[in-house]
Design a protein around this motif. Structure first.
Motif, PDB file in Angstrom:
ATOM      1  N   SER A 285       7.939 -14.239  -4.669  1.00 44.36           N
ATOM      2  CA  SER A 285       6.789 -14.210  -5.038  1.00 44.36           C
ATOM      3  C   SER A 285       6.485 -12.823  -5.475  1.00 44.36           C
ATOM      4  CB  SER A 285       5.722 -14.941  -4.402  1.00 44.36           C
ATOM      5  OG  SER A 285       5.222 -14.100  -3.111  1.00 44.36           O
ATOM      6  N   VAL A 286       7.016 -11.749  -4.963  1.00 46.49           N
ATOM      7  CA  VAL A 286       6.586 -10.487  -5.139  1.00 46.49           C
ATOM      8  C   VAL A 286       7.374  -9.972  -6.636  1.00 46.49           C
ATOM      9  CG1 VAL A 286       6.918  -7.908  -4.399  1.00 46.49           C
ATOM     10  CG2 VAL A 286       6.578 -10.087  -2.649  1.00 46.49           C
ATOM     11  N   LYS A 287       6.454  -9.537  -7.519  1.00 45.09           N
ATOM     12  CA  LYS A 287       6.755  -9.308  -8.724  1.00 45.09           C
ATOM     13  C   LYS A 287       7.184  -7.867  -8.859  1.00 45.09           C
ATOM     14  CE  LYS A 287       5.477 -13.340  -9.868  1.00 45.09           C
ATOM     15  NZ  LYS A 287       6.829 -14.405 -10.086  1.00 45.09           N
ATOM     16  N   LYS A 288       6.805  -6.945  -7.992  1.00 42.67           N
ATOM     17  CA  LYS A 288       7.489  -5.301  -7.954  1.00 42.67           C
ATOM     18  C   LYS A 288       7.605  -4.967  -6.445  1.00 42.67           C
ATOM     19  CE  LYS A 288       6.513  -4.104 -12.537  1.00 42.67           C
ATOM     20  NZ  LYS A 288       5.943  -5.217 -13.107  1.00 42.67           N
ATOM     21  N   LYS A 289       8.405  -4.033  -6.437  1.00 44.60           N
ATOM     22  CA  LYS A 289       8.547  -3.232  -5.267  1.00 44.60           C
ATOM     23  C   LYS A 289       7.335  -3.104  -4.407  1.00 44.60           C
ATOM     24  CE  LYS A 289      12.259  -1.012  -4.154  1.00 44.60           C
ATOM     25  NZ  LYS A 289      13.573  -1.638  -3.123  1.00 44.60           N
ATOM     26  N   GLU A 290       7.601  -3.185  -3.049  1.00 44.69           N
ATOM     27  CA  GLU A 290       6.385  -2.834  -2.195  1.00 44.69           C
ATOM     28  C   GLU A 290       6.789  -1.557  -1.290  1.00 44.69           C
ATOM     29  OE1 GLU A 290       4.309  -7.068  -1.099  1.00 44.69           O
ATOM     30  OE2 GLU A 290       6.334  -6.721  -0.348  1.00 44.69           O
ATOM     31  N   VAL A 291       5.807  -0.723  -1.030  1.00 46.64           N
ATOM     32  CA  VAL A 291       6.026   0.485  -0.199  1.00 46.64           C
ATOM     33  C   VAL A 291       5.100   0.585   1.109  1.00 46.64           C
ATOM     34  CG1 VAL A 291       6.021   2.919  -0.440  1.00 46.64           C
ATOM     35  CG2 VAL A 291       6.966   1.874  -2.212  1.00 46.64           C
ATOM     36  N   VAL A 292       5.669   0.845   2.230  1.00 44.94           N
ATOM     37  CA  VAL A 292       4.713   0.740   3.144  1.00 44.94           C
ATOM     38  C   VAL A 292       4.651   2.310   3.679  1.00 44.94           C
ATOM     39  CG1 VAL A 292       4.649   0.230   5.724  1.00 44.94           C
ATOM     40  CG2 VAL A 292       5.592  -1.637   3.933  1.00 44.94           C
ATOM     41  N   TYR A 293       3.536   2.703   3.938  1.00 46.72           N
ATOM     42  CA  TYR A 293       3.223   4.199   4.473  1.00 46.72           C
ATOM     43  C   TYR A 293       2.926   3.687   6.141  1.00 46.72           C
ATOM     44  CZ  TYR A 293       1.658   9.086   4.976  1.00 46.72           C
ATOM     45  OH  TYR A 293       1.501  10.271   5.118  1.00 46.72           O
ATOM     46  N   GLN A 294       4.055   4.195   6.856  1.00 51.21           N
ATOM     47  CA  GLN A 294       3.655   3.919   8.338  1.00 51.21           C
ATOM     48  C   GLN A 294       2.946   5.542   8.723  1.00 51.21           C
ATOM     49  OE1 GLN A 294       6.880   3.922  11.212  1.00 51.21           O
ATOM     50  NE2 GLN A 294       5.509   3.662  12.786  1.00 51.21           N
ATOM     51  N   VAL A 295       1.557   5.298   9.581  1.00 48.88           N
ATOM     52  CA  VAL A 295       1.175   6.666   9.841  1.00 48.88           C
ATOM     53  C   VAL A 295       0.784   6.165  11.316  1.00 48.88           C
ATOM     54  CG1 VAL A 295      -0.927   5.494   8.918  1.00 48.88           C
ATOM     55  CG2 VAL A 295      -0.818   8.064   9.401  1.00 48.88           C
ATOM     56  N   PHE A 296       0.979   7.305  12.306  1.00 48.22           N
ATOM     57  CA  PHE A 296       0.799   7.250  13.422  1.00 48.22           C
ATOM     58  C   PHE A 296      -0.705   7.416  13.464  1.00 48.22           C
ATOM     59  CE2 PHE A 296       0.710   7.545  18.006  1.00 48.22           C
ATOM     60  CZ  PHE A 296       1.374   6.458  18.401  1.00 48.22           C
ATOM     61  N   THR A 297      -1.659   6.718  13.797  1.00 45.69           N
ATOM     62  CA  THR A 297      -3.022   6.707  13.528  1.00 45.69           C
ATOM     63  C   THR A 297      -3.765   7.952  14.293  1.00 45.69           C
ATOM     64  OG1 THR A 297      -3.053   4.359  13.445  1.00 45.69           O
ATOM     65  CG2 THR A 297      -5.311   5.386  13.229  1.00 45.69           C
ATOM     66  N   ARG A 298      -3.498   8.072  15.295  1.00 37.61           N
ATOM     67  CA  ARG A 298      -4.154   9.071  16.404  1.00 37.61           C
ATOM     68  C   ARG A 298      -3.634  10.593  16.002  1.00 37.61           C
ATOM     69  NH1 ARG A 298      -1.620   7.295  21.373  1.00 37.61           N
ATOM     70  NH2 ARG A 298       0.321   8.542  21.666  1.00 37.61           N
ATOM     71  N   LEU A 299      -2.573  10.715  15.034  1.00 41.34           N
ATOM     72  CA  LEU A 299      -2.065  12.058  14.809  1.00 41.34           C
ATOM     73  C   LEU A 299      -2.446  12.384  13.344  1.00 41.34           C
ATOM     74  CD1 LEU A 299       1.456  11.545  16.353  1.00 41.34           C
ATOM     75  CD2 LEU A 299      -0.423  12.602  17.439  1.00 41.34           C
ATOM     76  N   PHE A 300      -2.788  11.539  12.460  1.00 38.76           N
ATOM     77  CA  PHE A 300      -2.858  11.769  11.165  1.00 38.76           C
ATOM     78  C   PHE A 300      -3.845  12.842  10.779  1.00 38.76           C
ATOM     79  CE2 PHE A 300      -4.905  11.091   6.941  1.00 38.76           C
ATOM     80  CZ  PHE A 300      -3.896  11.383   6.112  1.00 38.76           C
ATOM     81  N   GLY A 301      -5.076  12.483  11.444  1.00 40.99           N
ATOM     82  CA  GLY A 301      -6.150  13.498  11.009  1.00 40.99           C
ATOM     83  C   GLY A 301      -6.359  14.680  12.042  1.00 40.99           C
TER      84      GLY A 301
END
Length: 623
Positions: free
Chosen positions: A31-47
């Protein structure tokens, strides 16, 4: 309106003799019509903008990122990178070494916690979130809900972790909703196993802390009241990785305890098995099957947890170490999830290729990590000593499930590409990233900091260099330069970091808009090895196409060698594309280069001359 034909040239060592088409059942039912891209972020390190990076440093010394650091600006920049889904890693409330008792949170014992910030995979309360991530820990769940809303407004779908194989050794579940019970509350601890116990026990034996070695001491040797080499647990329980010792080894997952899914200690199953014909049945039929069955208590508990987060607005889950949990449980859980949200994104960590098809078909997983096959094949090529020929060997073996195998070059378990222990140069990932992102219809995942070449060099404490620590309070220097005091504009990034991020942005945005990348695949690597002078195992070429787009992907994996030759597109593919004899000008879709020209001769073979610099890739569009 004229149709556009696209040729994507990626000069990469990808060898492929097998020209089998992708499984049409996989493609047509997707059912996915286009590619999907996942951004994995380690939440406590990002900001986290603190650059101290003291080994074993506290929050006060080294800082920590917050939910609130994901501002509308930050999220829009992540979205603009070419991202469709954001995986916030480390959200559920796990053990941390910090005093939050004034908020009704008990202290955690350093003798059963890895690092000072704790492992995100030792969850202490599945119905709440990590207090470290909140500006006001008392309102931490409300702050996460606000992050969900901001993420959705930015056009991003949200994924969080669920870890069904194990929980923190000191699991409490204080936030468990009324009418539900935390894990282990009603267990019969006098027996090793009972079907509806949540844990396995070592009856009448007390747990003992592992014997530390190799110079390791909890908190780096800091003396505290709790870091005393003791932790009270009577009787002892099996450890998360399956150790049945009352005193697990230092290398065991001693911070966790294993969940019982109705698998007896001898390995036999204490629940109904799923008939083989359910390989071909949809999630609704799986749901109906289990609705008539009496299932182990742990199944129900994790189903309740998943539905709780779905109701809050989470769009999917990444399931840790899924292969350590029976496939029947996944059929039960995932069919329950899909009944609530048919579009939920379900990603599992499975490393045994022999189990892939069972966990996709019987377990109803959407996606599995493609670690053991594609990642492990690309890694030595990036490091400079692998042959691209092996890429096609892997790809041809995945024909029937290629859509379900999520591709990545970094995640929290793997070495940073830029680390000296791996490739030592983030640019060496560029051809591999083109191949990883365009060779199949599967989603692509990148790990935060990958796009700016983070090397993971810090000696964080429990974590070791080459991998960004998931156990410690630490800063991520290359990302911090891009964050630029929370302006999220790359204001402090070096030119190399800016150029690398620009490359990722161009590539990922192309992948999520291309029709051909959801279409057919055929390698032309071996054809060119046989017919093209100067072509070798450090480059790779293949074709992707749909009704509206025609792509040739070509990449040069060599960091030192420039190639110049005439690429050939075999007659078989030219015929499938419906191209007549003549010349077809092409334009690169990554950087806009308007050369070369595809020439189709009397023999029906397409040819174009190309010069490819070290680590260079192209994506050409045939006008």
């Amino acid at each position: 309106m004229k149709k556009c034909f696209i040729l994507v040239l990626i000069f990469i060592g990808l060898a492929c003799k097998d020209t089998k088409k992708q499984d049409t059942n996989v493609m047509n039912t997707n059912s996915v019509k286009k590619k999907e891209v996942v951004y994995q972020v380690f939440t406590r390190l990002f900001g986290n903008t603190n650059t101290t990076n003291k080994p074993w440093g506290t929050i006060e010394e080294n800082g920590v990122g917050k939910f609130s650091d994901f501002t509308e600006k930050a999220l829009q920049e992540i979205k603009n990178l070419g991202v469709t889904h954001i995986w916030y890693t480390g959200v559920p409330h796990h053990d941390v070494i910090r005093d939050y008792t004034k908020f009704g949170i008990s202290n955690d014992d350093p003798d059963i916690v890895k690092g000072r910030a704790g492992s995100p995979y030792a969850v202490k309360d599945y119905y709440n979130v990590n207090p470290d991530l909140a500006d006001n820990p008392e309102k931490r769940l409300e702050e996460f809900k606000a992050l969900l809303e901001r993420s959705h407004r930015a056009g991003l779908k949200v994924i969080i972790d669920i870890v069904p194989n194990h929980v923190a050794r000191n699991y409490e579940g204080k936030s468990t909703p009324k009418g539900l019970e935390p894990f282990g509350v009603t267990d019969d601890t006098s027996v090793e196993y009972s079907r509806d116990n949540n844990f396995y026990y070592v009856p009448n034996v007390e747990f003992k802390v592992p014997v530390w070695r190799d110079g390791y001491q909890p908190l780096g040797g800091e003396q505290t009241n709790l870091a005393d080499g003791k932790y009270t647990e009577i009787p002892a329980r099996w450890t998360g990785n399956g150790s049945r010792l009352a005193q697990p080894d230092f290398n065991d997952w001693y911070e966790t305890v294993k969940i019982n899914y109705g698998v007896r200690p001898d390995g036999s199953y204490d629940f109904d098995r799923l008939p083989d014909e359910f390989n071909n049945k949809d999630y609704k039929e799986h749901y109906a099957f289990w609705s008539k069955k009496n299932v182990p208590n742990s199944w129900i508990k994790f189903k309740d947890i998943a539905l709780y987060w779905l109701a809050m607005g989470v769009d999917g889950f990444r399931f840790d170490m899924a292969e350590m949990v029976p496939v029947e449980f996944w059929s039960y859980l995932n069919s329950n999830i899909k009944m609530k949200n048919a579009d939920a994104f379900l990603l599992a960590e499975v490393y045994n290729p022999a189990l892939y098809r069972d966990y996709i078909r019987k377990g109803k997983m959407d996606y599995l990590y493609d670690k053991v096959e594609l990642y492990d094949s690309l890694k030595p090529i990036m490091a400079g000593h692998g042959w691209t020929d092996h890429i096609q060997t892997v790809q041809s073996g995945m024909t029937d499930i290629e859509h379900n195998m999520l591709h990545f070059l970094e995640n929290h378990d793997e070495q940073r590409i830029a680390s000296p222990e791996f490739a030592g140069d983030p640019k060496k990932a560029m051809p591999a990233m083109v191949v990883s992102a365009t060779i199949s219809t599967s989603p692509t995942m990148i790990y935060f900091g990958q796009e700016v070449g983070e090397p993971g060099a810090e000696k964080a404490g429990f974590g070791s260099p080459s991998r960004t620590s998931i156990f410690d309070y630490i800063g991520v220097p290359t990302l911090q330069r891009w964050v630029n005091n929370k302006k999220f504009d790359g204001g402090q990034s070096t030119e190399d970091e800016k150029n690398l991020r620009d490359f990722y942005k161009r590539l990922l945005n192309f992948t999520i808009t291309s029709d051909a990348l959801m279409g057919e695949y055929q390698e032309i690597h071996y054809y060119n090895k046989e017919h093209t002078q100067g072509y070798d195992h450090r480059v790779f070429t293949y074709c992707r196409w749909s009704e509206n787009e025609r792509l040739i992907v070509l990449s040069n994996f060599d960091a030192n060698k420039e190639y110049q030759f005439s690429v050939k597109v075999p007659q078989e593919i030219i015929q499938k594309w419906g191209l007549a004899i003549g010349e077809y000008p092409m334009k690169d879709q990554l950087y806009g280069v308007e050369k070369p020209t595809l020439v189709i001769g009397d023999d029906g073979v397409g040819t174009f001359s190309i010069q490819v610099k070290p680590l260079e890739s192209f994506i050409f569009k045939v006008k």
